[in-house]
Design a protein around this motif. Structure first.
Motif, PDB file in Angstrom:
ATOM      1  N   ASP A 102       0.829  -1.259   0.027  1.00  0.00           N
ATOM      2  CA  ASP A 102      -0.010   0.034  -0.194  1.00  0.00           C
ATOM      3  C   ASP A 102       0.873   1.138  -0.011  1.00  0.00           C
ATOM      4  O   ASP A 102       0.245   2.301  -0.324  1.00  0.00           O
ATOM      5  CB  ASP A 102      -0.991  -0.164   1.132  1.00  0.00           C
ATOM      6  CG  ASP A 102      -1.856  -1.171   1.033  1.00  0.00           C
ATOM      7  OD1 ASP A 102      -2.321  -1.394   0.077  1.00  0.00           O
ATOM      8  OD2 ASP A 102      -2.454  -1.524   2.330  1.00  0.00           O
ATOM      9  N   SER A 103       2.295   1.106   0.037  1.00  0.00           N
ATOM     10  CA  SER A 103       2.947   2.448   0.193  1.00  0.00           C
ATOM     11  C   SER A 103       3.223   2.852  -1.120  1.00  0.00           C
ATOM     12  O   SER A 103       3.141   2.337  -2.060  1.00  0.00           O
ATOM     13  CB  SER A 103       4.590   2.054   0.467  1.00  0.00           C
ATOM     14  OG  SER A 103       4.548   1.334   1.952  1.00  0.00           O
ATOM     15  N   GLU A 104       3.246   4.459  -1.189  1.00  0.00           N
ATOM     16  CA  GLU A 104       3.472   4.861  -2.288  1.00  0.00           C
ATOM     17  C   GLU A 104       4.855   5.705  -2.330  1.00  0.00           C
ATOM     18  O   GLU A 104       5.015   6.333  -1.149  1.00  0.00           O
ATOM     19  CB  GLU A 104       2.389   5.807  -2.831  1.00  0.00           C
ATOM     20  CG  GLU A 104       1.149   5.212  -3.194  1.00  0.00           C
ATOM     21  CD  GLU A 104       0.012   6.084  -3.803  1.00  0.00           C
ATOM     22  OE1 GLU A 104       0.514   7.038  -4.199  1.00  0.00           O
ATOM     23  OE2 GLU A 104      -1.069   5.827  -3.633  1.00  0.00           O
ATOM     24  N   ILE A 105       5.429   6.026  -3.333  1.00  0.00           N
ATOM     25  CA  ILE A 105       6.671   6.914  -3.144  1.00  0.00           C
ATOM     26  C   ILE A 105       6.339   8.351  -3.193  1.00  0.00           C
ATOM     27  O   ILE A 105       5.482   8.753  -4.088  1.00  0.00           O
ATOM     28  CB  ILE A 105       7.781   6.623  -4.418  1.00  0.00           C
ATOM     29  CG1 ILE A 105       8.376   4.954  -4.280  1.00  0.00           C
ATOM     30  CG2 ILE A 105       8.949   7.640  -4.326  1.00  0.00           C
ATOM     31  CD1 ILE A 105       8.836   4.653  -5.427  1.00  0.00           C
ATOM     32  N   GLU A 106       6.901   9.088  -2.222  1.00  0.00           N
ATOM     33  CA  GLU A 106       6.484  10.378  -2.138  1.00  0.00           C
ATOM     34  C   GLU A 106       7.322  11.352  -2.802  1.00  0.00           C
ATOM     35  O   GLU A 106       7.199  12.333  -3.792  1.00  0.00           O
ATOM     36  CB  GLU A 106       6.531  10.935  -0.858  1.00  0.00           C
ATOM     37  CG  GLU A 106       5.914  12.236  -0.531  1.00  0.00           C
ATOM     38  CD  GLU A 106       6.151  12.809   0.942  1.00  0.00           C
ATOM     39  OE1 GLU A 106       6.111  13.925   1.343  1.00  0.00           O
ATOM     40  OE2 GLU A 106       5.823  11.952   1.734  1.00  0.00           O
ATOM     41  N   LYS A 107       8.653  10.923  -2.773  1.00  0.00           N
ATOM     42  CA  LYS A 107       9.772  11.885  -3.244  1.00  0.00           C
ATOM     43  C   LYS A 107      11.191  11.038  -3.368  1.00  0.00           C
ATOM     44  O   LYS A 107      11.237  10.454  -2.492  1.00  0.00           O
ATOM     45  CB  LYS A 107      10.144  13.184  -2.575  1.00  0.00           C
ATOM     46  CG  LYS A 107      10.981  14.241  -3.114  1.00  0.00           C
ATOM     47  CD  LYS A 107      11.295  15.166  -2.080  1.00  0.00           C
ATOM     48  CE  LYS A 107      10.389  16.238  -1.965  1.00  0.00           C
ATOM     49  NZ  LYS A 107      10.714  17.341  -1.189  1.00  0.00           N
ATOM     50  N   ILE A 108      11.933  11.236  -4.533  1.00  0.00           N
ATOM     51  CA  ILE A 108      13.230  10.766  -4.699  1.00  0.00           C
ATOM     52  C   ILE A 108      14.164  11.861  -4.752  1.00  0.00           C
ATOM     53  O   ILE A 108      14.060  12.699  -5.525  1.00  0.00           O
ATOM     54  CB  ILE A 108      13.266   9.598  -5.954  1.00  0.00           C
ATOM     55  CG1 ILE A 108      12.362   8.775  -5.909  1.00  0.00           C
ATOM     56  CG2 ILE A 108      14.616   9.373  -6.089  1.00  0.00           C
ATOM     57  CD1 ILE A 108      12.141   7.937  -7.176  1.00  0.00           C
ATOM     58  N   GLY A 115      27.898  18.681  -3.313  1.00  0.00           N
ATOM     59  CA  GLY A 115      26.725  19.199  -2.521  1.00  0.00           C
ATOM     60  C   GLY A 115      25.318  19.718  -3.179  1.00  0.00           C
ATOM     61  O   GLY A 115      24.733  20.113  -2.417  1.00  0.00           O
ATOM     62  N   THR A 116      25.315  19.536  -4.194  1.00  0.00           N
ATOM     63  CA  THR A 116      24.052  19.840  -4.995  1.00  0.00           C
ATOM     64  C   THR A 116      23.013  18.565  -4.933  1.00  0.00           C
ATOM     65  O   THR A 116      23.464  17.476  -4.609  1.00  0.00           O
ATOM     66  CB  THR A 116      24.149  20.147  -6.586  1.00  0.00           C
ATOM     67  OG1 THR A 116      24.678  19.136  -7.025  1.00  0.00           O
ATOM     68  CG2 THR A 116      25.095  21.559  -6.629  1.00  0.00           C
ATOM     69  N   PHE A 117      21.868  18.742  -5.359  1.00  0.00           N
ATOM     70  CA  PHE A 117      20.764  17.399  -5.323  1.00  0.00           C
ATOM     71  C   PHE A 117      19.789  17.754  -6.289  1.00  0.00           C
ATOM     72  O   PHE A 117      19.507  18.863  -6.967  1.00  0.00           O
ATOM     73  CB  PHE A 117      20.212  17.259  -3.818  1.00  0.00           C
ATOM     74  CG  PHE A 117      19.634  18.504  -3.410  1.00  0.00           C
ATOM     75  CD1 PHE A 117      18.042  18.318  -3.576  1.00  0.00           C
ATOM     76  CD2 PHE A 117      20.088  19.628  -2.792  1.00  0.00           C
ATOM     77  CE1 PHE A 117      17.355  19.377  -3.097  1.00  0.00           C
ATOM     78  CE2 PHE A 117      19.279  20.518  -2.299  1.00  0.00           C
ATOM     79  CZ  PHE A 117      17.867  20.462  -2.469  1.00  0.00           C
ATOM     80  N   SER A 119      15.799  16.642  -7.047  1.00  0.00           N
ATOM     81  CA  SER A 119      14.413  16.027  -6.299  1.00  0.00           C
ATOM     82  C   SER A 119      13.537  15.664  -7.325  1.00  0.00           C
ATOM     83  O   SER A 119      13.103  16.486  -8.199  1.00  0.00           O
ATOM     84  CB  SER A 119      13.905  17.164  -5.304  1.00  0.00           C
ATOM     85  OG  SER A 119      12.747  16.601  -4.796  1.00  0.00           O
ATOM     86  N   PHE A 120      12.875  14.420  -7.258  1.00  0.00           N
ATOM     87  CA  PHE A 120      11.836  14.212  -8.192  1.00  0.00           C
ATOM     88  C   PHE A 120      10.645  13.707  -7.274  1.00  0.00           C
ATOM     89  O   PHE A 120      10.761  12.945  -6.445  1.00  0.00           O
ATOM     90  CB  PHE A 120      12.343  12.971  -8.963  1.00  0.00           C
ATOM     91  CG  PHE A 120      13.546  13.331  -9.754  1.00  0.00           C
ATOM     92  CD1 PHE A 120      13.546  13.569 -11.240  1.00  0.00           C
ATOM     93  CD2 PHE A 120      14.742  12.737  -9.212  1.00  0.00           C
ATOM     94  CE1 PHE A 120      14.753  13.986 -11.678  1.00  0.00           C
ATOM     95  CE2 PHE A 120      15.981  13.094  -9.844  1.00  0.00           C
ATOM     96  CZ  PHE A 120      15.959  13.719 -11.080  1.00  0.00           C
ATOM     97  N   ASN A 121       9.474  14.274  -7.847  1.00  0.00           N
ATOM     98  CA  ASN A 121       8.076  14.115  -7.495  1.00  0.00           C
ATOM     99  C   ASN A 121       7.261  12.911  -8.388  1.00  0.00           C
ATOM    100  O   ASN A 121       7.107  13.653  -9.569  1.00  0.00           O
ATOM    101  CB  ASN A 121       7.332  15.125  -6.968  1.00  0.00           C
ATOM    102  CG  ASN A 121       8.028  15.822  -5.929  1.00  0.00           C
ATOM    103  OD1 ASN A 121       8.659  15.346  -4.993  1.00  0.00           O
ATOM    104  ND2 ASN A 121       7.828  17.079  -6.112  1.00  0.00           N
ATOM    105  N   PRO A 122       7.418  11.727  -8.072  1.00  0.00           N
ATOM    106  CA  PRO A 122       6.477  10.872  -9.102  1.00  0.00           C
ATOM    107  C   PRO A 122       5.017  11.478  -9.532  1.00  0.00           C
ATOM    108  O   PRO A 122       4.511  12.115  -9.084  1.00  0.00           O
ATOM    109  CB  PRO A 122       6.532   9.411  -8.390  1.00  0.00           C
ATOM    110  CG  PRO A 122       7.165   9.577  -7.122  1.00  0.00           C
ATOM    111  CD  PRO A 122       7.317  10.990  -6.986  1.00  0.00           C
TER     112      PRO A 122
END
Length: 122
Positions: A102-108, A115-117, A119-122
């Protein structure tokens, strides 16, 4: 003041180090081929925009080395000077958890060494 002849030598060293031609180098940094030719021949001095494009495209080139020969090329990574160097380094632990169907991915989030990043929201 910049010694144009020495700057030209250092610029040629960068071009040679990466195995570029003047044409391929100009294409990679986003300037016209004639700009490289004029700088290498000593006809023109490099603009600030030109120098910044070189530094942005080739992070191993240090500003002070390129401009006045102080420092080294290619530069050595300076871990202590990273933007997050004063933050405690988290311990990395590998954990495999059983996934709940039942879990869903919120953010990757992907973190890079500089030092940079991203962010992905499915």
């Amino acid at each position: 003041m910049i010694n144009s002849a020495k700057f030209t030598e250092r610029l040629q060293k960068v071009i040679d180090y990466y195995g570029e031609t003047a044409s391929s180098f100009s294409e990679k940094i986003g300037v016209q081929r004639s700009s490289i030719s004029h700088i290498l021949s000593g006809r023109n001095k490099p603009s600030l925009d030109f120098v910044m494009k070189v530094l942005h495209t080739y992070p191993e080139v240090e500003l002070y080395w390129l401009m006045n020969g102080k420092g080294e090329f290619p530069s050595k990574p300076k871990i202590s000077e990273s933007p997050n160097s004063n933050l405690p380094k988290p311990e990395l632990k590998s954990k495999i958890q059983k996934s709940n169907s039942d879990s869903e991915i919120e953010k990757i989030v992907i973190f890079y060494k500089d030092g940079t990043f991203k962010s992905f929201n499915p």
